[in-house]
Design a protein around this motif. Structure first.
Motif, PDB file in Angstrom:
ATOM      1  N   ILE A 111       1.294  -1.357  -0.120  1.00 53.75           N
ATOM      2  CA  ILE A 111      -0.088   0.102  -0.600  1.00 53.75           C
ATOM      3  C   ILE A 111       1.382   1.514   0.246  1.00 53.75           C
ATOM      4  O   ILE A 111       1.934   1.646   1.358  1.00 53.75           O
ATOM      5  N   LEU A 112       0.576   1.947  -0.994  1.00 58.75           N
ATOM      6  CA  LEU A 112       1.372   3.053  -1.063  1.00 58.75           C
ATOM      7  C   LEU A 112       0.436   4.075  -1.349  1.00 58.75           C
ATOM      8  O   LEU A 112      -0.633   4.422  -2.063  1.00 58.75           O
ATOM      9  N   ALA A 113       1.019   6.063  -1.185  1.00 60.39           N
ATOM     10  CA  ALA A 113       0.012   6.646  -1.459  1.00 60.39           C
ATOM     11  C   ALA A 113       0.812   7.891  -3.082  1.00 60.39           C
ATOM     12  O   ALA A 113       1.806   7.835  -2.822  1.00 60.39           O
ATOM     13  N   ARG A 114       0.017   8.756  -3.391  1.00 59.58           N
ATOM     14  CA  ARG A 114       0.135   9.215  -4.722  1.00 59.58           C
ATOM     15  C   ARG A 114       1.151  10.513  -3.861  1.00 59.58           C
ATOM     16  O   ARG A 114       0.556  11.162  -3.023  1.00 59.58           O
ATOM     17  N   ASP A 115       2.737  10.520  -4.754  1.00 62.04           N
ATOM     18  CA  ASP A 115       3.130  11.912  -3.774  1.00 62.04           C
ATOM     19  C   ASP A 115       3.460  13.231  -4.593  1.00 62.04           C
ATOM     20  O   ASP A 115       4.562  13.699  -4.939  1.00 62.04           O
ATOM     21  N   GLY A 116       3.161  13.072  -6.377  1.00 59.48           N
ATOM     22  CA  GLY A 116       3.430  13.955  -6.767  1.00 59.48           C
ATOM     23  C   GLY A 116       2.399  15.275  -7.257  1.00 59.48           C
ATOM     24  O   GLY A 116       2.178  15.510  -6.055  1.00 59.48           O
ATOM     25  N   ASP A 117       2.496  15.400  -8.391  1.00 58.21           N
ATOM     26  CA  ASP A 117       1.139  16.509  -8.619  1.00 58.21           C
ATOM     27  C   ASP A 117      -0.809  15.496  -8.551  1.00 58.21           C
ATOM     28  O   ASP A 117      -1.131  15.226  -9.147  1.00 58.21           O
ATOM     29  N   ARG A 118      -1.089  16.650  -7.406  1.00 57.58           N
ATOM     30  CA  ARG A 118      -1.759  15.596  -7.074  1.00 57.58           C
ATOM     31  C   ARG A 118      -3.333  16.488  -7.606  1.00 57.58           C
ATOM     32  O   ARG A 118      -4.562  16.494  -7.246  1.00 57.58           O
ATOM     33  N   THR A 119      -2.899  17.156  -8.633  1.00 59.98           N
ATOM     34  CA  THR A 119      -4.265  18.211  -8.609  1.00 59.98           C
ATOM     35  C   THR A 119      -5.364  17.744 -10.315  1.00 59.98           C
ATOM     36  O   THR A 119      -6.030  18.024 -10.421  1.00 59.98           O
ATOM     37  N   HIS A 120      -4.216  16.617 -10.471  1.00 62.17           N
ATOM     38  CA  HIS A 120      -4.878  16.174 -11.529  1.00 62.17           C
ATOM     39  C   HIS A 120      -4.420  14.595 -11.719  1.00 62.17           C
ATOM     40  O   HIS A 120      -3.481  14.147 -11.318  1.00 62.17           O
ATOM     41  N   LEU A 121      -5.113  13.741 -12.937  1.00 62.43           N
ATOM     42  CA  LEU A 121      -5.396  12.110 -12.810  1.00 62.43           C
ATOM     43  C   LEU A 121      -3.950  12.406 -13.394  1.00 62.43           C
ATOM     44  O   LEU A 121      -3.918  12.711 -14.334  1.00 62.43           O
TER      45      LEU A 121
END
Length: 167
Positions: A111-121
């Motif tokens: 399990i990991l989280a998104r950690d980049g630009d999270r303003t766009h899919l």
């Protein structure tokens, strides 16, 4: 079932919540934190380059290592409290993306989280280390948003297609 939860500053609560929701209650949950070797290494190198190697007791890299270890321990402790069930805490030091991939060998889920630009899919929602882990993990991966996901309208338009010519 062995579930590895990659604990990273800033995004870890979403990963813990996903583990609480998706990992069976009898799963062996491992909270994994990796401290990149580049941070203490940079401090060691800067000290050696600027001031020479005459006083190793003054090397700030050692202090940075101690701070990183203390920070990782506190973060893992807080994450374990939020998980509120038995788990193992694992700390690693090294090249982050490679340490995570090595740690998940033999696991049933990461399990990991998104950690980049999270303003766009899209692919930029993953930073380079996370992209490497997703691409190389030898187990299933649950990738979570640390906050509500942006709407599908944020998907970039497809590239223009060249006109199709009929003979």
């Amino acid at each position: 079932m062995r579930v590895i939860v990659w604990i990273v500053e800033g995004t870890w609560p979403a990963c813990i919540d996903a583990a609480r929701s998706h990992a069976p209650h009898d799963a062996d949950v491992v909270l994994l934190h990796v401290t990149g070797h580049d941070v203490p290494g940079a401090a060691h190198g800067a000290y050696a380059g600027l001031l020479g190697r005459g006083h190793p007791e003054r090397d700030p890299g050692t202090r940075v290592e101690d701070l990183a270890r203390t920070s990782a321990e506190a973060l893992l402790r807080t994450a374990a409290e939020r998980l509120a069930r038995p788990c193992t805490r694992e700390e690693r030091l090294g090249r982050v993306e490679r340490e995570v991939v090595a740690a998940v060998e033999g696991a049933d889920l990461l399990i990991l989280a998104r950690d980049g630009d999270r303003t766009h899919l899209g692919p930029r929602s993953l930073a380079p280390a996370s992209r490497f882990v997703v691409d190389h993990a030898p187990c299933p991966v649950l990738l979570v948003w640390p906050e509500p996901a942006p709407g599908i309208a944020t998907i970039p338009p497809p590239p223009p297609r060249p006109p199709h010519h009929h003979p």
